[in-house]
Design a protein around this motif. Sequence first.
Motif, PDB file in Angstrom:
ATOM      1  N   GLY A  20       0.803  -1.310   0.058  1.00 39.71           N
ATOM      2  CA  GLY A  20      -0.183  -0.179   0.170  1.00 39.71           C
ATOM      3  C   GLY A  20       0.785   1.269  -0.038  1.00 39.71           C
ATOM      4  N   ARG A  21       2.265   1.097  -0.080  1.00 39.79           N
ATOM      5  CA  ARG A  21       2.956   2.170  -0.110  1.00 39.79           C
ATOM      6  C   ARG A  21       3.722   2.389  -1.498  1.00 39.79           C
ATOM      7  NH1 ARG A  21       6.527   0.887   5.184  1.00 39.79           N
ATOM      8  NH2 ARG A  21       7.145   2.921   5.127  1.00 39.79           N
ATOM      9  N   LYS A  22       4.420   3.700  -1.483  1.00 35.91           N
ATOM     10  CA  LYS A  22       5.317   3.893  -2.526  1.00 35.91           C
ATOM     11  C   LYS A  22       6.711   3.937  -2.282  1.00 35.91           C
ATOM     12  CE  LYS A  22       1.800   6.675  -5.052  1.00 35.91           C
ATOM     13  NZ  LYS A  22       1.378   8.240  -5.490  1.00 35.91           N
ATOM     14  N   PHE A  23       7.431   3.156  -3.165  1.00 37.18           N
ATOM     15  CA  PHE A  23       8.925   3.160  -3.008  1.00 37.18           C
ATOM     16  C   PHE A  23       9.531   4.042  -3.986  1.00 37.18           C
ATOM     17  CE2 PHE A  23      12.885   1.376  -4.879  1.00 37.18           C
ATOM     18  CZ  PHE A  23      13.738   1.328  -3.656  1.00 37.18           C
ATOM     19  N   THR A  24      10.270   5.046  -3.433  1.00 32.61           N
ATOM     20  CA  THR A  24      10.909   6.080  -4.528  1.00 32.61           C
ATOM     21  C   THR A  24      12.442   5.312  -4.784  1.00 32.61           C
ATOM     22  OG1 THR A  24       9.914   7.685  -3.230  1.00 32.61           O
ATOM     23  CG2 THR A  24      11.753   8.329  -4.624  1.00 32.61           C
ATOM     24  N   ALA A  25      12.263   4.865  -6.107  1.00 31.75           N
ATOM     25  CA  ALA A  25      13.740   4.549  -6.654  1.00 31.75           C
ATOM     26  C   ALA A  25      14.600   5.710  -7.202  1.00 31.75           C
ATOM     27  CB  ALA A  25      13.203   3.582  -8.003  1.00 31.75           C
ATOM     28  N   LEU A  26      13.808   6.771  -7.682  1.00 32.83           N
ATOM     29  CA  LEU A  26      14.794   8.121  -8.157  1.00 32.83           C
ATOM     30  C   LEU A  26      14.230   9.097  -7.463  1.00 32.83           C
ATOM     31  CD1 LEU A  26      15.089   7.263 -12.017  1.00 32.83           C
ATOM     32  CD2 LEU A  26      16.888   6.924 -10.139  1.00 32.83           C
ATOM     33  N   ASN A  27      14.820   9.985  -7.020  1.00 31.88           N
ATOM     34  CA  ASN A  27      14.404  11.194  -5.987  1.00 31.88           C
ATOM     35  C   ASN A  27      15.151  12.243  -6.568  1.00 31.88           C
ATOM     36  OD1 ASN A  27      13.272  12.682  -4.527  1.00 31.88           O
ATOM     37  ND2 ASN A  27      14.027  11.629  -2.483  1.00 31.88           N
ATOM     38  N   ASP A  28      14.395  13.174  -7.445  1.00 38.01           N
ATOM     39  CA  ASP A  28      14.998  14.293  -7.807  1.00 38.01           C
ATOM     40  C   ASP A  28      16.319  14.415  -8.615  1.00 38.01           C
ATOM     41  OD1 ASP A  28      14.683  17.163  -8.211  1.00 38.01           O
ATOM     42  OD2 ASP A  28      15.905  17.733  -6.269  1.00 38.01           O
ATOM     43  N   VAL A  29      16.487  13.483  -9.635  1.00 42.13           N
ATOM     44  CA  VAL A  29      17.835  13.237 -10.244  1.00 42.13           C
ATOM     45  C   VAL A  29      17.612  14.381 -11.427  1.00 42.13           C
ATOM     46  CG1 VAL A  29      18.915  11.673 -11.883  1.00 42.13           C
ATOM     47  CG2 VAL A  29      17.982  11.120  -9.892  1.00 42.13           C
ATOM     48  N   ASN A  30      19.184  15.050 -11.267  1.00 40.01           N
ATOM     49  CA  ASN A  30      19.286  15.878 -12.662  1.00 40.01           C
ATOM     50  C   ASN A  30      20.637  15.797 -12.962  1.00 40.01           C
ATOM     51  OD1 ASN A  30      17.195  18.450 -12.256  1.00 40.01           O
ATOM     52  ND2 ASN A  30      17.617  17.723 -10.355  1.00 40.01           N
ATOM     53  N   LEU A  31      20.653  15.608 -14.405  1.00 40.72           N
ATOM     54  CA  LEU A  31      21.960  15.436 -14.992  1.00 40.72           C
ATOM     55  C   LEU A  31      21.905  15.740 -16.640  1.00 40.72           C
ATOM     56  CD1 LEU A  31      21.933  12.500 -16.583  1.00 40.72           C
ATOM     57  CD2 LEU A  31      22.070  11.525 -14.266  1.00 40.72           C
ATOM     58  N   THR A  32      23.056  15.789 -17.114  1.00 41.72           N
ATOM     59  CA  THR A  32      22.931  16.083 -18.586  1.00 41.72           C
ATOM     60  C   THR A  32      24.056  15.104 -19.066  1.00 41.72           C
ATOM     61  OG1 THR A  32      24.359  17.840 -18.265  1.00 41.72           O
ATOM     62  CG2 THR A  32      22.447  18.274 -18.428  1.00 41.72           C
ATOM     63  N   VAL A  33      23.725  14.686 -20.215  1.00 39.40           N
ATOM     64  CA  VAL A  33      25.004  13.707 -20.843  1.00 39.40           C
ATOM     65  C   VAL A  33      25.093  14.348 -22.257  1.00 39.40           C
ATOM     66  CG1 VAL A  33      25.388  11.538 -21.725  1.00 39.40           C
ATOM     67  CG2 VAL A  33      24.284  11.913 -19.823  1.00 39.40           C
ATOM     68  N   GLN A  34      26.481  14.577 -22.487  1.00 31.86           N
ATOM     69  CA  GLN A  34      26.828  15.037 -24.032  1.00 31.86           C
ATOM     70  C   GLN A  34      27.247  14.208 -24.849  1.00 31.86           C
ATOM     71  OE1 GLN A  34      26.633  18.315 -24.540  1.00 31.86           O
ATOM     72  NE2 GLN A  34      26.104  18.734 -22.282  1.00 31.86           N
ATOM     73  N   LYS A  35      27.227  14.022 -26.115  1.00 32.42           N
ATOM     74  CA  LYS A  35      27.481  13.223 -27.254  1.00 32.42           C
ATOM     75  C   LYS A  35      29.098  12.587 -26.938  1.00 32.42           C
ATOM     76  CE  LYS A  35      28.011  12.583 -32.160  1.00 32.42           C
ATOM     77  NZ  LYS A  35      28.282  13.503 -33.499  1.00 32.42           N
ATOM     78  N   GLY A  36      29.061  11.335 -27.175  1.00 35.78           N
ATOM     79  CA  GLY A  36      30.268  10.709 -27.210  1.00 35.78           C
ATOM     80  C   GLY A  36      30.720  10.356 -25.659  1.00 35.78           C
ATOM     81  N   GLU A  37      29.954  10.605 -24.520  1.00 33.25           N
ATOM     82  CA  GLU A  37      30.626  10.372 -23.232  1.00 33.25           C
ATOM     83  C   GLU A  37      30.796   8.920 -23.148  1.00 33.25           C
ATOM     84  OE1 GLU A  37      29.848  12.570 -19.787  1.00 33.25           O
ATOM     85  OE2 GLU A  37      28.257  13.727 -20.840  1.00 33.25           O
ATOM     86  N   PHE A  38      31.439   8.597 -22.097  1.00 33.92           N
ATOM     87  CA  PHE A  38      31.837   7.125 -21.485  1.00 33.92           C
ATOM     88  C   PHE A  38      31.368   6.973 -20.222  1.00 33.92           C
ATOM     89  CE2 PHE A  38      34.090   3.112 -21.563  1.00 33.92           C
ATOM     90  CZ  PHE A  38      33.299   2.397 -22.372  1.00 33.92           C
ATOM     91  N   LEU A  39      30.245   7.047 -19.772  1.00 32.66           N
ATOM     92  CA  LEU A  39      30.038   7.413 -18.396  1.00 32.66           C
ATOM     93  C   LEU A  39      29.325   6.106 -17.685  1.00 32.66           C
ATOM     94  CD1 LEU A  39      26.969   8.098 -17.397  1.00 32.66           C
ATOM     95  CD2 LEU A  39      27.312   9.893 -19.115  1.00 32.66           C
ATOM     96  N   GLY A  40      29.359   6.161 -16.352  1.00 33.87           N
ATOM     97  CA  GLY A  40      28.797   4.908 -15.608  1.00 33.87           C
ATOM     98  C   GLY A  40      27.742   5.344 -14.546  1.00 33.87           C
ATOM     99  N   LEU A  41      26.642   4.873 -14.388  1.00 34.69           N
ATOM    100  CA  LEU A  41      26.055   5.093 -13.115  1.00 34.69           C
ATOM    101  C   LEU A  41      26.244   4.064 -12.151  1.00 34.69           C
ATOM    102  CD1 LEU A  41      22.537   5.135 -15.108  1.00 34.69           C
ATOM    103  CD2 LEU A  41      23.824   7.269 -14.408  1.00 34.69           C
ATOM    104  N   VAL A  42      26.747   4.559 -11.032  1.00 35.13           N
ATOM    105  CA  VAL A  42      27.419   3.612 -10.033  1.00 35.13           C
ATOM    106  C   VAL A  42      26.550   3.720  -8.961  1.00 35.13           C
ATOM    107  CG1 VAL A  42      29.796   3.022  -8.897  1.00 35.13           C
ATOM    108  CG2 VAL A  42      29.756   4.128 -11.396  1.00 35.13           C
ATOM    109  N   GLY A  43      26.875   2.452  -8.074  1.00 30.05           N
ATOM    110  CA  GLY A  43      26.020   2.587  -6.874  1.00 30.05           C
ATOM    111  C   GLY A  43      25.546   1.136  -6.491  1.00 30.05           C
TER     112      GLY A  43
END
Lengths: 235, 392
Positions: A20-43
Amino acid sequence: MNNGALITAENLVKQYPIGGRKFTALNDVNLTVQKGEFLGLVGPSGSGKTTLLNIIGALDYPTSGSAIVIGTDTKELSHRESARLRNEHLGFIFQTYNLLPVYTVFENVEFPLLLLGMDTEDRKKAVMGILDRVGLADRAASRPSQLSGGESQRVAVARAMVKKPKVVLADEPTANLDAENSHNVLQMMAKLNEEFQSTFIFATHDEKVIGYLRRKITLNDGRVAEDIETTPQYN
Amino acid sequence: MLIAKLAFRNLMGAGIRTWLNVFVLSLAFVMIIWVQGFIQGMNKYAMQATIDYEAGGGQFWHKDYDPYDPLTFEDSHAPLSPALAELISRGAATPILVTSGAIFPEGRIQSVVLRGIDPEQQILQLPSAYLSKEDDDVTPALIGAQMAKQTKLRVGDEVTIRWRDVHGTFDANDVRIVQIMNVSAPSVDVGQIWLPLEGLREMLRTPQEASLVVLAEDVSDVPSGNHTWVHRDLNFLLKEITELVRMKSGSSNILYGLLLFMGLLAIFDTQVLAIWRRRKEIGTFMALGMERVKVIGLFTLEGAMHGFLALVVGAIYGIPVLALTFAKGLPMPAMQADFGIALPQSLYPSYGLRLLVGTTLLVLIAVTIVSFLPASKIARLKPTDALRGKTS
């Protein structure tokens, strides 16, 4: 919003109903990604890496906020439009490879091009070209069940890259591979990133992957805890 | 085209599972055509035999004539109307006089129907010409093979018959069996004795009278009936056979319905399993950019292609089987007369275009529907859940 960015996430929130509850998986995420980046979401597990990757890949919708991917707000897309976005611009690499079991290596790699409606000759050329790049041209007629884990993931990379997408989303791509195969696959992806200027976004907690990243975004409890440029340890 | 190509690729990739489903479905397909072919062949034969041996191109009945009530026979005869007499005189119709009677074969009494027919008639395919043989004073009689078997009468045997004339007086005489007819219509065979029309008229003391008049098949100027003579068209005369065939085909329908059900169940089961087992594949299709409606189309078509393959496989072994039975026929059991309608000794199937096209469409539509039902669940499947192997 960063003009010219390939991907922009603004105040992104994703909540799932659990009981009956809500699980918050993402909370106010802000980011930008440019062309050609090689990035990781880590955690750690449950930090929201895969959820963010799914929203960027138009496989899921945010609860609030927006994810602008190649100039399109994914929240506004219909099923058909998000399918088109994925087909034309996005490539996916999965932890368990997700190769189509009854297709040959060639047919697996050919699949995205069939959806794009490319003609037979161009398709064949593109498929054999990318298979050659990943060192599997001689396995084109093999079935996924005949391949090793490393080979399977190279086929998955080839399938993601064959249409030269603007963005490649890789969810724990080395989780099922040994160290040697992990490095082989990562080196190949780094090389393709340089050549095709496709943006690679990983969701990972594998140190080997992190060693190849040029940007590391650390998520913790659904929030961006850290967003830093890094120097790749491997080349 | 892409969906068809992918569906075919998936089916071929599924190997033995595909071919097992296809075989079961093809069995249903071939059996439906085989059984229905025989039913249609039986129907066709029964209709034609009844027309040839009994109904002709329609009949006129005396108003009181009821073929199911022999007690009415004694009162159901009358002189012919001028219109019917004219038809008879130009060979477009033939009168038949009917009464009930009894015979005494081997000392037993057996009720029979005595039928008087013109030996010269050409309308019914009964060998009535044998009745013109009057070598001596003994009246010639024709019986069918079933009647001969029941009464143990043979050609040349004499048997006593008893009847009541128009005044209600009992009379008896001997008749000689001049021929045993091999007719496949039980209604002109079992319990029937055919006599020369004029002979029976004399016996009944009903000159120029008849109980019914059989029309030739090509009579175009059928006169209208009057208060004595009622016109019975072929629909009326063949109604009983039509009903009987419909009833018998109903039980056959259950058989092929079960077969078809088994085939469809296999497809449905495969489809339901496929949606469950191939969730990750469905998620991958979506992630790679396949529209949801196309994924549904792909899975539906995969199921429906079982139908197409079943037609091809069914044709490979079914055509020789159907052709063989078409050429050789199916020998009917000895108790064929008990079936109640005209049946030949060997029954030949009739494979009409309607049967072939109808069965093909039935199989294809049914398979498509049972394929679509599970596949439509994909519309509710979230790509993220599917990729994780979960159902939404």
